[in-house]
Design an enzyme around this catalytic site. Structure first.
Site, PDB file in Angstrom:
ATOM      1  N   ILE A 137     -63.106  26.843  46.383  1.00  0.00           N
ATOM      2  CA  ILE A 137     -63.813  28.093  46.659  1.00  0.00           C
ATOM      3  C   ILE A 137     -63.943  28.918  45.392  1.00  0.00           C
ATOM      4  O   ILE A 137     -65.010  29.487  45.108  1.00  0.00           O
ATOM      5  CB  ILE A 137     -63.099  28.892  47.767  1.00  0.00           C
ATOM      6  CG1 ILE A 137     -63.191  28.134  49.093  1.00  0.00           C
ATOM      7  CG2 ILE A 137     -63.708  30.287  47.906  1.00  0.00           C
ATOM      8  CD1 ILE A 137     -62.418  28.774  50.233  1.00  0.00           C
ATOM      9  N   ASP A 149     -54.603  30.407  37.669  1.00  0.00           N
ATOM     10  CA  ASP A 149     -54.124  29.466  38.670  1.00  0.00           C
ATOM     11  C   ASP A 149     -52.935  28.701  38.101  1.00  0.00           C
ATOM     12  O   ASP A 149     -53.101  27.811  37.271  1.00  0.00           O
ATOM     13  CB  ASP A 149     -55.231  28.490  39.071  1.00  0.00           C
ATOM     14  CG  ASP A 149     -54.876  27.707  40.340  1.00  0.00           C
ATOM     15  OD1 ASP A 149     -53.689  27.382  40.516  1.00  0.00           O
ATOM     16  OD2 ASP A 149     -55.786  27.434  41.146  1.00  0.00           O
ATOM     17  N   GLU A 191     -53.579  40.646  62.312  1.00  0.00           N
ATOM     18  CA  GLU A 191     -54.961  40.559  62.793  1.00  0.00           C
ATOM     19  C   GLU A 191     -54.979  40.446  64.314  1.00  0.00           C
ATOM     20  O   GLU A 191     -54.241  39.632  64.865  1.00  0.00           O
ATOM     21  CB  GLU A 191     -55.667  39.354  62.155  1.00  0.00           C
ATOM     22  CG  GLU A 191     -55.785  39.479  60.645  1.00  0.00           C
ATOM     23  CD  GLU A 191     -56.483  38.301  59.971  1.00  0.00           C
ATOM     24  OE1 GLU A 191     -56.902  37.357  60.696  1.00  0.00           O
ATOM     25  OE2 GLU A 191     -56.613  38.322  58.746  1.00  0.00           O
ATOM     26  N   HIS A 215     -62.223  38.826  59.271  1.00  0.00           N
ATOM     27  CA  HIS A 215     -61.888  37.440  58.916  1.00  0.00           C
ATOM     28  C   HIS A 215     -63.076  36.507  59.157  1.00  0.00           C
ATOM     29  O   HIS A 215     -62.947  35.454  59.796  1.00  0.00           O
ATOM     30  CB  HIS A 215     -60.665  36.960  59.712  1.00  0.00           C
ATOM     31  CG  HIS A 215     -59.907  35.862  59.023  1.00  0.00           C
ATOM     32  ND1 HIS A 215     -58.535  35.771  59.038  1.00  0.00           N
ATOM     33  CD2 HIS A 215     -60.323  34.806  58.279  1.00  0.00           C
ATOM     34  CE1 HIS A 215     -58.146  34.706  58.358  1.00  0.00           C
ATOM     35  NE2 HIS A 215     -59.227  34.098  57.881  1.00  0.00           N
TER      36      HIS A 215
END
Length: 312
Positions: free
Chosen positions: A154, A173, A265, A284
């Site tokens: 992504i 990363d 959530e 989301h």
């Protein structure tokens, strides 16, 4: 006797239909909010398909003693006890790559919206106000720096779209070495997290929620961001200290933020994020579009079918 598949959250209807030949399919997208019904219905089920809200924990696995495969309509696995599944011989299949384009588009377009700062004025303009002077100091994406925390599939797709906007892209990363070919292949500069936060005009998070990333952006790291920078989180809510972000937005140090994920959530009433300025909240759905849902659903349907047809 046909093997049974349960689907506890919404799935593209065409993909559901591809599972019906040869399997006993029970599509109950409301079961994610009816835990007792879900556990009761899992007896004799061989395949389970979930999104991010169904908690695949010890109680669920005990109720689903025949389970062979779990299909995840998405990529994050923090709602699934992967180790317990491994011990029980249950295959867990995430939909890697199938929704990456949708997330990347969400990030880049939202970064542009936040930098420009002109798209949250509809109520004022409709009420007869004219905040033209205040909204005339928005920023272009051209030549701004996008910092990606996490540089998997992504992140790399996000980088490509951001470059098309004329943005510079840096990334952090710790799972990739500085000489990994991904850096040269994408033209993205590898930096440390502190350097990224200090330099980026927009920061986007692309990491899983694990111990090392919980509250990764806390009070201190939010304070170390470039003044006026914007933040986008499509990863997992626990990566950002929500109360600290609300304070940073109100203080004006963080110029804007977009959160698609939250520590709890749905976002509970009374959240510290309520009424914070320059804040976009979405439920989301960063990786959920018509196209991504079709790709994710079909990928998981095919993989679940293959797994169950190969199992004894």
């Amino acid at each position: 006797m046909m093997k049974r598949i349960c689907i506890s959250e919404f799935m593209d209807s065409a993909a559901v239909q591809t599972l019906t030949p040869g399997f006993d399919v029970r599509y109950e997208p409301g079961w994610v909010d009816k835990r007792a019904d879900l556990l009761e219905g899992l007896g004799g089920v061989h395949g389970l398909i979930v999104r991010n809200r169904t908690q695949v924990d010890g109680a669920l696995l005990a109720a689903a003693s025949h389970l062979k495969v779990i299909g995840r309509l998405g990529v994050g696995l923090d709602n699934i006890d992967v180790e317990s599944c491994r011990q029980r011989g249950i295959r867990v299949i995430p939909a890697y790559g199938a929704n990456a384009r949708s997330v990347a588009e969400y990030v880049v377009t939202t970064a542009a919206v936040l930098l420009r700062g002109a798209y949250l004025s509809s109520a004022e303009v409709a009420a007869g106000k004219w905040p033209r002077a205040r909204l005339s100091d928005g920023r272009e994406a051209l030549d701004k720096t996008l910092g990606l925390v996490g540089f998997g599939d992504i992140g790399r797709r996000t980088a490509a779209l951001a470059k098309a906007f004329g943005m510079e892209v840096i990334a952090h990363d710790p799972m990739l070495s500085a000489d990994d070919p991904a850096w040269s292949a994408t033209g993205v500069r590898c930096v440390g997290l502190d350097e990224l936060l200090a330099q980026a005009d927009a920061v986007s998070l692309h990491v899983p929620l694990v111990d090392a990333t919980r509250n990764l952006l806390d009070v201190g790291r939010l304070a170390s961001m470039k003044p006026g920078a914007v933040l986008i989180n499509t990863a997992r809510g626990g990566v950002v200290d929500e109360a600290a972000l609300a304070d940073a937005l109100r203080a004006g140090h963080v110029g804007g933020a977009a959160l698609d994920v939250f520590g709890h959530e749905p976002l509970p009433a009374g959240s510290p994020l309520a009424n914070a300025p320059n804040l976009i909240l979405t439920p989301h759905i960063g990786g959920v579009t018509q196209e991504a849902n079709a790709r994710v659903s079909m990928m998981i349907a095919n993989e679940v079918r293959k797994t169950l047809e190969a199992s004894t």
